[in-house]
Design a protein around this motif. Structure first.
Motif, PDB file in Angstrom:
ATOM      1  N   ARG A 120       7.643  12.900   3.663  1.00 32.77           N
ATOM      2  CA  ARG A 120       8.679  12.731   2.634  1.00 32.77           C
ATOM      3  C   ARG A 120       8.989  11.236   2.423  1.00 32.77           C
ATOM      4  O   ARG A 120       9.194  10.792   1.301  1.00 32.77           O
ATOM      5  CB  ARG A 120       9.939  13.489   3.042  1.00 32.77           C
ATOM      6  CG  ARG A 120      11.124  13.335   2.087  1.00 32.77           C
ATOM      7  CD  ARG A 120      10.811  13.904   0.702  1.00 32.77           C
ATOM      8  NE  ARG A 120      11.893  13.683  -0.228  1.00 32.77           N
ATOM      9  CZ  ARG A 120      12.810  14.601  -0.549  1.00 32.77           C
ATOM     10  NH1 ARG A 120      12.752  15.815   0.007  1.00 32.77           N
ATOM     11  NH2 ARG A 120      13.756  14.331  -1.408  1.00 32.77           N
ATOM     12  N   ARG A 121       8.993  10.462   3.515  1.00 36.65           N
ATOM     13  CA  ARG A 121       9.222   9.026   3.377  1.00 36.65           C
ATOM     14  C   ARG A 121       8.113   8.375   2.550  1.00 36.65           C
ATOM     15  O   ARG A 121       8.358   7.507   1.711  1.00 36.65           O
ATOM     16  CB  ARG A 121       9.314   8.355   4.747  1.00 36.65           C
ATOM     17  CG  ARG A 121      10.593   8.621   5.497  1.00 36.65           C
ATOM     18  CD  ARG A 121      10.797   7.615   6.611  1.00 36.65           C
ATOM     19  NE  ARG A 121       9.682   7.571   7.548  1.00 36.65           N
ATOM     20  CZ  ARG A 121       9.558   8.387   8.587  1.00 36.65           C
ATOM     21  NH1 ARG A 121      10.461   9.336   8.802  1.00 36.65           N
ATOM     22  NH2 ARG A 121       8.533   8.280   9.413  1.00 36.65           N
ATOM     23  N   LEU A 150       6.916   7.315  -5.148  1.00 34.38           N
ATOM     24  CA  LEU A 150       7.622   7.645  -6.382  1.00 34.38           C
ATOM     25  C   LEU A 150       8.505   6.494  -6.855  1.00 34.38           C
ATOM     26  O   LEU A 150       8.623   6.237  -8.054  1.00 34.38           O
ATOM     27  CB  LEU A 150       8.472   8.900  -6.185  1.00 34.38           C
ATOM     28  CG  LEU A 150       7.709  10.222  -6.043  1.00 34.38           C
ATOM     29  CD1 LEU A 150       8.659  11.341  -5.650  1.00 34.38           C
ATOM     30  CD2 LEU A 150       6.965  10.568  -7.332  1.00 34.38           C
ATOM     31  N   GLU A 151       9.141   5.812  -5.912  1.00 35.88           N
ATOM     32  CA  GLU A 151      10.059   4.736  -6.267  1.00 35.88           C
ATOM     33  C   GLU A 151       9.352   3.424  -6.584  1.00 35.88           C
ATOM     34  O   GLU A 151       9.828   2.634  -7.406  1.00 35.88           O
ATOM     35  CB  GLU A 151      11.053   4.506  -5.117  1.00 35.88           C
ATOM     36  CG  GLU A 151      12.019   5.659  -4.896  1.00 35.88           C
ATOM     37  CD  GLU A 151      12.789   5.522  -3.595  1.00 35.88           C
ATOM     38  OE1 GLU A 151      12.714   4.431  -2.961  1.00 35.88           O
ATOM     39  OE2 GLU A 151      13.464   6.484  -3.209  1.00 35.88           O
ATOM     40  N   THR A 157       6.579   2.608   5.444  1.00 29.66           N
ATOM     41  CA  THR A 157       7.196   3.941   5.514  1.00 29.66           C
ATOM     42  C   THR A 157       7.392   4.425   6.948  1.00 29.66           C
ATOM     43  O   THR A 157       7.830   5.553   7.155  1.00 29.66           O
ATOM     44  CB  THR A 157       6.335   4.964   4.746  1.00 29.66           C
ATOM     45  OG1 THR A 157       5.010   4.970   5.290  1.00 29.66           O
ATOM     46  CG2 THR A 157       6.277   4.611   3.263  1.00 29.66           C
ATOM     47  N   ARG A 166       5.904  15.092  -6.889  1.00 28.42           N
ATOM     48  CA  ARG A 166       7.214  15.729  -7.129  1.00 28.42           C
ATOM     49  C   ARG A 166       7.151  17.234  -6.880  1.00 28.42           C
ATOM     50  O   ARG A 166       8.120  17.827  -6.403  1.00 28.42           O
ATOM     51  CB  ARG A 166       7.664  15.456  -8.568  1.00 28.42           C
ATOM     52  CG  ARG A 166       7.944  13.976  -8.846  1.00 28.42           C
ATOM     53  CD  ARG A 166       8.566  13.788 -10.222  1.00 28.42           C
ATOM     54  NE  ARG A 166       8.726  12.373 -10.535  1.00 28.42           N
ATOM     55  CZ  ARG A 166       7.866  11.663 -11.284  1.00 28.42           C
ATOM     56  NH1 ARG A 166       6.796  12.276 -11.812  1.00 28.42           N
ATOM     57  NH2 ARG A 166       8.060  10.394 -11.507  1.00 28.42           N
ATOM     58  N   LEU A 211       7.432  17.819  -3.097  1.00 30.66           N
ATOM     59  CA  LEU A 211       8.392  16.950  -2.411  1.00 30.66           C
ATOM     60  C   LEU A 211       9.276  17.702  -1.428  1.00 30.66           C
ATOM     61  O   LEU A 211       9.471  17.271  -0.282  1.00 30.66           O
ATOM     62  CB  LEU A 211       9.251  16.228  -3.462  1.00 30.66           C
ATOM     63  CG  LEU A 211      10.051  15.027  -2.982  1.00 30.66           C
ATOM     64  CD1 LEU A 211       9.132  13.953  -2.430  1.00 30.66           C
ATOM     65  CD2 LEU A 211      10.892  14.464  -4.127  1.00 30.66           C
ATOM     66  N   GLU A 212       9.812  18.841  -1.843  1.00 27.99           N
ATOM     67  CA  GLU A 212      10.776  19.557  -1.002  1.00 27.99           C
ATOM     68  C   GLU A 212      10.126  20.277   0.172  1.00 27.99           C
ATOM     69  O   GLU A 212      10.820  20.747   1.076  1.00 27.99           O
ATOM     70  CB  GLU A 212      11.567  20.565  -1.855  1.00 27.99           C
ATOM     71  CG  GLU A 212      12.369  19.922  -2.981  1.00 27.99           C
ATOM     72  CD  GLU A 212      13.332  18.860  -2.473  1.00 27.99           C
ATOM     73  OE1 GLU A 212      13.926  19.064  -1.386  1.00 27.99           O
ATOM     74  OE2 GLU A 212      13.495  17.832  -3.148  1.00 27.99           O
ATOM     75  N   ALA A 229       6.194   9.914   0.312  1.00 24.85           N
ATOM     76  CA  ALA A 229       6.332  10.400  -1.069  1.00 24.85           C
ATOM     77  C   ALA A 229       7.430   9.648  -1.807  1.00 24.85           C
ATOM     78  O   ALA A 229       7.243   9.216  -2.953  1.00 24.85           O
ATOM     79  CB  ALA A 229       6.626  11.899  -1.062  1.00 24.85           C
ATOM     80  N   ASP A 230       8.581   9.477  -1.158  1.00 28.63           N
ATOM     81  CA  ASP A 230       9.698   8.777  -1.795  1.00 28.63           C
ATOM     82  C   ASP A 230       9.315   7.338  -2.128  1.00 28.63           C
ATOM     83  O   ASP A 230       9.655   6.824  -3.203  1.00 28.63           O
ATOM     84  CB  ASP A 230      10.926   8.791  -0.882  1.00 28.63           C
ATOM     85  CG  ASP A 230      11.567  10.170  -0.788  1.00 28.63           C
ATOM     86  OD1 ASP A 230      11.329  11.004  -1.695  1.00 28.63           O
ATOM     87  OD2 ASP A 230      12.304  10.423   0.191  1.00 28.63           O
ATOM     88  N   TYR A 231       8.604   6.702  -1.228  1.00 29.35           N
ATOM     89  CA  TYR A 231       8.204   5.307  -1.451  1.00 29.35           C
ATOM     90  C   TYR A 231       7.257   5.216  -2.643  1.00 29.35           C
ATOM     91  O   TYR A 231       7.408   4.344  -3.505  1.00 29.35           O
ATOM     92  CB  TYR A 231       7.540   4.748  -0.193  1.00 29.35           C
ATOM     93  CG  TYR A 231       7.324   3.256  -0.233  1.00 29.35           C
ATOM     94  CD1 TYR A 231       8.246   2.388   0.344  1.00 29.35           C
ATOM     95  CD2 TYR A 231       6.212   2.710  -0.863  1.00 29.35           C
ATOM     96  CE1 TYR A 231       8.063   1.010   0.298  1.00 29.35           C
ATOM     97  CE2 TYR A 231       6.016   1.333  -0.913  1.00 29.35           C
ATOM     98  CZ  TYR A 231       6.944   0.489  -0.330  1.00 29.35           C
ATOM     99  OH  TYR A 231       6.752  -0.873  -0.384  1.00 29.35           O
TER     100      TYR A 231
END
Length: 302
Positions: A42-43, A49-50, A67, A31, A34-35, A45-47
Motif C-alpha cells: 500500500r505504501r 499514485l501521488e 517507501t 487504484r 488499492l484496498e 501504491a500510494d507513492y
C-alpha cells in the motif's frame, strides 16, 4: 525502520523483451487493487499514485528506500498489477503521463525544425557531460585505474545500448596494451563471469544498474573473486551491491525510455578519462603499444 519482508509469491519468470511493452491504464490498475494491498504494498501504491513523475526517474532501489519496502516487494507489487517488473511499470506510467513526442527526446516539441532539434539535442549532451563531471569521484577513478592496470585480464560487460560502449572499451584497452575482452552476449557473459578469479577485473557498463543480465554477471564475477568496476547512472541501484568501485554518470534522458541517448555520451566520456588515466599510469608500455598498433592499422588505410 527495517524494510518489510516480501510476501511469498509464485516463482518469478524472467521477462522476455516482448513482455516489456507498456500496458494501458497502469494508474487505474493500482487504484483498483488499492484496498486489498498489504501495508508495505500500500505504501508503494500510494507513492506511485501521488508521485508518478518522480517514479519515472527512479531505480527500483530508490523506490524501495523511499517507501521503506524491499526491492522484492516492489517487484511483487508490479507483478500484482500484471506487469513483469519495475521497468514495465515505468514504461506504462510514461505512456499515461508523458506526451508522445517525449519518447523521442523529452525536450522536443512537435513542430521543432532541424535547427531547434540540433540545439536541444546538443544542449542535452553538453548538460550530461557537465553534470557527469560534477559527480565523477576522482578517488574512485584512481581506484578503478589501479584495479584494471594490475589485473591479469579485464572483461567488459554491457547489454543492449551499453554493448557498443563495452566494445569501444575493449578496443581502447587493446590499443594501450591491456589484455581485455568485451562480452556482450548474456549467456556467454554469465559463463565467463563464473570462471573469473582474483586475477581478473570486470568493468560493467549499465545506465540503469538494474538490467538483470549485467547485474547477475557482475554478481557471479564478484562471487568468483574478480574485482569489479561499474559505470552507472543511478545513485542507488542493485548492481552496486556487487561493485568494488562505482563511477557515476549523470544523464537525465532515460527517465522512461529503454533506449539510451545522452547516457552514451556520458559513458564514453567517463571511459575516455579512464583509458587516458590507465595509459598515463603505464606511460612507456602504453605509448609503445600505441605506436605499434598505429603501424599495424596504417596498413588498413590508403
Amino acid at each position: 525502520m527495517m524494510p518489510e519482508r516480501a510476501a511469498p509469491t509464485k516463482p518469478t519468470v524472467r521477462a522476455r523483451a516482448s513482455d516489456l511493452a507498456p500496458v494501458d491504464n497502469a494508474l487505474a490498475r493500482i487504484r483498483a487493487v488499492l484496498e486489498t494491498l498489504a501495508p508495505g504494498a500500500r505504501r508503494i501504491a500510494d507513492y506511485v499514485l501521488e508521485r508518478p513523475h518522480d517514479v519515472l526517474k527512479m531505480s527500483v532501489t530508490e523506490l524501495s528506500e523511499e517507501t521503506q519496502a524491499s526491492e522484492g516487494s516492489v517487484i511483487n507489487f508490479c507483478q500484482r498489477l500484471g506487469l513483469s517488473g519495475f521497468q514495465q511499470l515505468k514504461l506504462s506510467l510514461a505512456q499515461e503521463i508523458v506526451r508522445p513526442v517525449q519518447f523521442i527526446h523529452e525536450d522536443l516539441e512537435i513542430g521543432d525544425d532541424a535547427a531547434v532539434v540540433c540545439r536541444k539535442i546538443f544542449h542535452s549532451g553538453i548538460q550530461a557531460l557537465q553534470d557527469t563531471l560534477s559527480v565523477l569521484d576522482h578517488t574512485a577513478l584512481a581506484k578503478a585505474v589501479e584495479t584494471l592496470r594490475t589485473a591479469r585480464r579485464i572483461e567488459v560487460y554491457g547489454i543492449g545500448s551499453s554493448a557498443p560502449i563495452a566494445d569501444d572499451a575493449h578496443y581502447r584497452m587493446l590499443r594501450i596494451g591491456l589484455d581485455a575482452k568485451a562480452v556482450t552476449d548474456s549467456h556467454i557473459q554469465a559463463i565467463s563471469a563464473s570462471r573469473t578469479d582474483p586475477g581478473v577485473a570486470v568493468l560493467t557498463i549499465s545506465h540503469s544498474g538494474a538490467t538483470h543480465e549485467t547485474v547477475m554477471s557482475t554478481k557471479l564475477a564478484k562471487a568468483a573473486g574478480a574485482r569489479t568496476v561499474v559505470i552507472t547512472n543511478y545513485a542507488r541501484s542493485p548492481i552496486q551491491a556487487h561493485a568494488d568501485v562505482v563511477l557515476f554518470t549523470m544523464a537525465r534522458e532515460t527517465r522512461f525510455r529503454t533506449e539510451a541517448m545522452m547516457s552514451r555520451i556520458a559513458q564514453l566520456c567517463v571511459l575516455d578519462a579512464l583509458i587516458a588515466a590507465l595509459a598515463l599510469a603505464d606511460h612507456d608500455r602504453a605509448t609503445e603499444t600505441l605506436r605499434s598498433t598505429f603501424d599495424t592499422l596504417s596498413s588498413k588505410r590508403f
